[in-house]
Design a protein around this motif. Structure first.
Motif, PDB file in Angstrom:
ATOM      1  N   ALA A 194       0.827  -1.207   0.000  1.00  0.00           N
ATOM      2  CA  ALA A 194       0.000   0.000   0.000  1.00  0.00           C
ATOM      3  C   ALA A 194       0.859   1.254   0.000  1.00  0.00           C
ATOM      4  O   ALA A 194       0.558   2.218  -0.705  1.00  0.00           O
ATOM      5  N   THR A 195       1.937   1.270   0.802  1.00  0.00           N
ATOM      6  CA  THR A 195       2.815   2.440   0.870  1.00  0.00           C
ATOM      7  C   THR A 195       4.267   2.012   1.057  1.00  0.00           C
ATOM      8  O   THR A 195       4.550   0.932   1.590  1.00  0.00           O
ATOM      9  N   TYR A 196       5.155   2.902   0.637  1.00  0.00           N
ATOM     10  CA  TYR A 196       6.605   2.739   0.818  1.00  0.00           C
ATOM     11  C   TYR A 196       7.117   3.969   1.561  1.00  0.00           C
ATOM     12  O   TYR A 196       6.725   5.101   1.254  1.00  0.00           O
ATOM     13  N   HIS A 197       8.015   3.776   2.518  1.00  0.00           N
ATOM     14  CA  HIS A 197       8.538   4.881   3.325  1.00  0.00           C
ATOM     15  C   HIS A 197      10.039   4.729   3.517  1.00  0.00           C
ATOM     16  O   HIS A 197      10.593   3.625   3.378  1.00  0.00           O
ATOM     17  N   GLU A 198      10.698   5.822   3.850  1.00  0.00           N
ATOM     18  CA  GLU A 198      12.119   5.806   4.159  1.00  0.00           C
ATOM     19  C   GLU A 198      12.397   6.668   5.373  1.00  0.00           C
ATOM     20  O   GLU A 198      11.662   7.610   5.664  1.00  0.00           O
ATOM     21  N   GLY A 224      17.620   9.295   6.161  1.00  0.00           N
ATOM     22  CA  GLY A 224      18.861   9.004   5.446  1.00  0.00           C
ATOM     23  C   GLY A 224      19.989   9.939   5.809  1.00  0.00           C
ATOM     24  O   GLY A 224      20.925  10.125   5.035  1.00  0.00           O
ATOM     25  N   SER A 225      19.926  10.523   7.015  1.00  0.00           N
ATOM     26  CA  SER A 225      20.936  11.502   7.419  1.00  0.00           C
ATOM     27  C   SER A 225      22.309  10.881   7.596  1.00  0.00           C
ATOM     28  O   SER A 225      23.314  11.581   7.611  1.00  0.00           O
ATOM     29  N   THR A 226      22.365   9.544   7.736  1.00  0.00           N
ATOM     30  CA  THR A 226      23.653   8.873   7.897  1.00  0.00           C
ATOM     31  C   THR A 226      24.122   8.221   6.598  1.00  0.00           C
ATOM     32  O   THR A 226      25.081   7.468   6.602  1.00  0.00           O
ATOM     33  N   GLY A 227      23.457   8.504   5.487  1.00  0.00           N
ATOM     34  CA  GLY A 227      23.842   7.901   4.219  1.00  0.00           C
ATOM     35  C   GLY A 227      22.675   7.141   3.626  1.00  0.00           C
ATOM     36  O   GLY A 227      21.626   7.707   3.345  1.00  0.00           O
ATOM     37  N   THR A 228      22.842   5.839   3.428  1.00  0.00           N
ATOM     38  CA  THR A 228      21.775   5.011   2.869  1.00  0.00           C
ATOM     39  C   THR A 228      20.590   4.982   3.824  1.00  0.00           C
ATOM     40  O   THR A 228      20.743   4.695   5.017  1.00  0.00           O
ATOM     41  N   PRO A 229      19.384   5.277   3.340  1.00  0.00           N
ATOM     42  CA  PRO A 229      18.219   5.273   4.235  1.00  0.00           C
ATOM     43  C   PRO A 229      17.784   3.854   4.569  1.00  0.00           C
ATOM     44  O   PRO A 229      18.197   2.877   3.926  1.00  0.00           O
ATOM     45  N   THR A 230      16.943   3.721   5.590  1.00  0.00           N
ATOM     46  CA  THR A 230      16.266   2.460   5.837  1.00  0.00           C
ATOM     47  C   THR A 230      14.883   2.558   5.210  1.00  0.00           C
ATOM     48  O   THR A 230      14.198   3.570   5.341  1.00  0.00           O
ATOM     49  N   ALA A 231      14.491   1.521   4.517  1.00  0.00           N
ATOM     50  CA  ALA A 231      13.196   1.479   3.856  1.00  0.00           C
ATOM     51  C   ALA A 231      12.205   0.698   4.716  1.00  0.00           C
ATOM     52  O   ALA A 231      12.581  -0.204   5.473  1.00  0.00           O
ATOM     53  N   SER A 232      10.941   1.062   4.606  1.00  0.00           N
ATOM     54  CA  SER A 232       9.885   0.287   5.257  1.00  0.00           C
ATOM     55  C   SER A 232       8.645   0.338   4.381  1.00  0.00           C
ATOM     56  O   SER A 232       8.437   1.310   3.651  1.00  0.00           O
ATOM     57  N   TYR A 233       7.837  -0.704   4.441  1.00  0.00           N
ATOM     58  CA  TYR A 233       6.674  -0.801   3.554  1.00  0.00           C
ATOM     59  C   TYR A 233       5.562  -1.557   4.271  1.00  0.00           C
ATOM     60  O   TYR A 233       5.794  -2.375   5.163  1.00  0.00           O
TER      61      TYR A 233
END
Length: 432
Positions: free
Chosen positions: A84-88, A91-100
């Motif tokens: 339904a949705t994708y979130h991040e 990313g202040s430390t570089g590669t973001p963490t993704a969640s869905y």
């Protein structure tokens, strides 16, 4: 999607004590472990997927680094067509963490949010002032308020379209009854209201509560915000990777939603993991199908206890201390508690501090006539609490939060191609 009772999400009252709460967790865990076995990350992990709670107790922690390495869809446990949705994260430390999240995951997110002790009603006008862009927090509040029939004012705090002065206007002109923001925002709004010649505790009569999350909150600062606005301040705690993890009961205690997750406390110094005590929070969500997480190490420093509460919810109580510690036992919450214990008549709303290793430098905005007293009292309090030599500087109002920030109304425009001779065409493709 696992459900504990008659195919529905658990509700407060489905258990009566901590033993029956554990049974609710057990009823959900099998589905959680099955969902994890469909995740590429857990399926291919050397340790595999635990078979039961006993094996889960010895399972390696899932770290933020694991989530970054799995970016973007390595943690996915369902077909992407079901998302339904994708979130991040920011990313202040570089590669973001993704969640869905799937639609079923969203039902759980919304249900947890609506447990807010003040309730959300169809007569409410709800101003949402947390981020919308990629992060989860604004969207959950928006969806929960709409599910309750409330009118939502989407005043994203990452947009130049809603500066502080406009937020104050919206609060007053729209008769806003509930807000959702960082605790700090509530103080900045108060200062912006004062700049506009308004009193927060008098000129916003429709407001009935301030809902806050996103940063550690000491009791002293909460009390100060409540006194400034004349309404209750209600705290929630969560993360983009997990959604809401805790909320307040009618007695003001912050309870972990342990009917929706298994919580543990990790001591990084010893590696010991317990159900309660002080340390860093570890969470295993129990109603998550798109992105199951097993023993996810959030990293927030907490204090967890299983003491009884007059509310009768039979849920563990948590105190969130944040992630940053500057040594000598010094935390933001601890220092903030001392700052906001200063007498209210000093007018202290904003502060900052820097730990130098040998001491502490603190600046507080305070009315000039109260400066010497405020600085002296805070210096003594820090020395007594932490044994640190502190240099406390009393700076005049407007030093840390300039008046221009409180009154600015930046011009907002859409991209354009055609300009007149007296217009700035360097802004042709900008949208702000």
């Amino acid at each position: 999607m696992p459900r504990a009772v008659s195919g529905r999400l658990p509700r407060i009252g489905d258990w009566t004590d901590f033993d029956s709460l554990a049974k609710v967790q057990e009823s959900l865990l099998a589905g959680t472990l099955a969902a994890a076995s469909a995740s590429a990350f857990y399926r291919t992990r050397r340790d595999g997927v635990p078979a039961d709670r006993a094996e889960l107790a010895g399972y390696p922690l899932t770290s933020k680094a694991d989530l970054r390495d799995a970016y973007p869809f390595g943690m996915l446990a369902v077909d992407r067509t079901r998302l339904a949705t994708y979130h991040e994260s920011s990313g202040s430390t570089g590669t973001p963490t993704a969640s869905y999240y799937t639609g079923a995951d969203w039902a759980d997110l919304v249900d947890r949010y609506t447990r807010m002790r003040v309730g959300i009603k169809d007569t409410d006008t709800f101003l949402v002032r947390t981020p919308y862009a990629l992060m989860l927090t604004g969207h959950v509040a928006h969806a929960a308020a709409r599910a309750c029939g409330a009118t939502v004012v989407p005043a994203d705090n990452r947009s130049l379209a809603t500066p502080y002065a406009k937020v104050v206007r919206l609060l007053k002109d729209l008769d806003v009854t509930l807000t959702w923001s960082l605790p700090t925002d509530a103080l900045v709004w108060a200062a912006a209201a004062a700049q506009a010649g308004l009193r927060p505790d008098r000129d916003f009569p429709a407001l009935r509560a301030l809902l806050v999350a996103g940063e550690p909150l000491s009791e002293a600062r909460r009390d100060r915000i409540a006194a400034v606005w004349g309404v209750p301040v209600v705290q929630e705690y969560g993360a983009s990777e997990t959604g809401g993890l805790a909320g307040e009961c009618p007695h003001g205690e912050l309870h972990l939603w342990a009917d929706r997750a298994i919580f543990e406390v990790y001591d990084p110094a010893t590696g010991r993991i317990t159900a309660d005590g002080s340390g860093e929070l570890v969470v295993t969500p129990l109603c998550r199908e798109a992105m199951p997480l097993l023993r996810y190490h959030i990293g927030d420093r907490v204090e967890v206890s299983y003491r009884d509460c007059p509310c009768g919810w039979a849920l563990p109580i948590v105190r969130v201390l944040g992630r940053f510690s500057a040594g000598a036992g010094l935390t933001q919450v601890g220092l903030e508690e001392l700052v906001f214990r200063l007498p209210a008549e000093y007018g202290v709303l904003f502060w900052r501090a820097r730990h130098t290793g040998s001491g502490l430098r603190v600046q507080i905005e305070v009315e000039v006539r109260h400066g010497p007293a405020a600085a002296g009292e805070l210096t003594a309090a820090i020395g007594a609490a932490y044994g640190l030599d502190a240099t406390v500087e009393a700076v005049p109002p407007g030093t840390l939060v300039p008046p221009g920030v409180l009154t600015a109304m930046p011009e907002v425009m859409k991209p354009r191609g055609l300009f007149t001779a007296d217009e700035d065409w360097d802004r042709a493709l900008r949208y702000y």
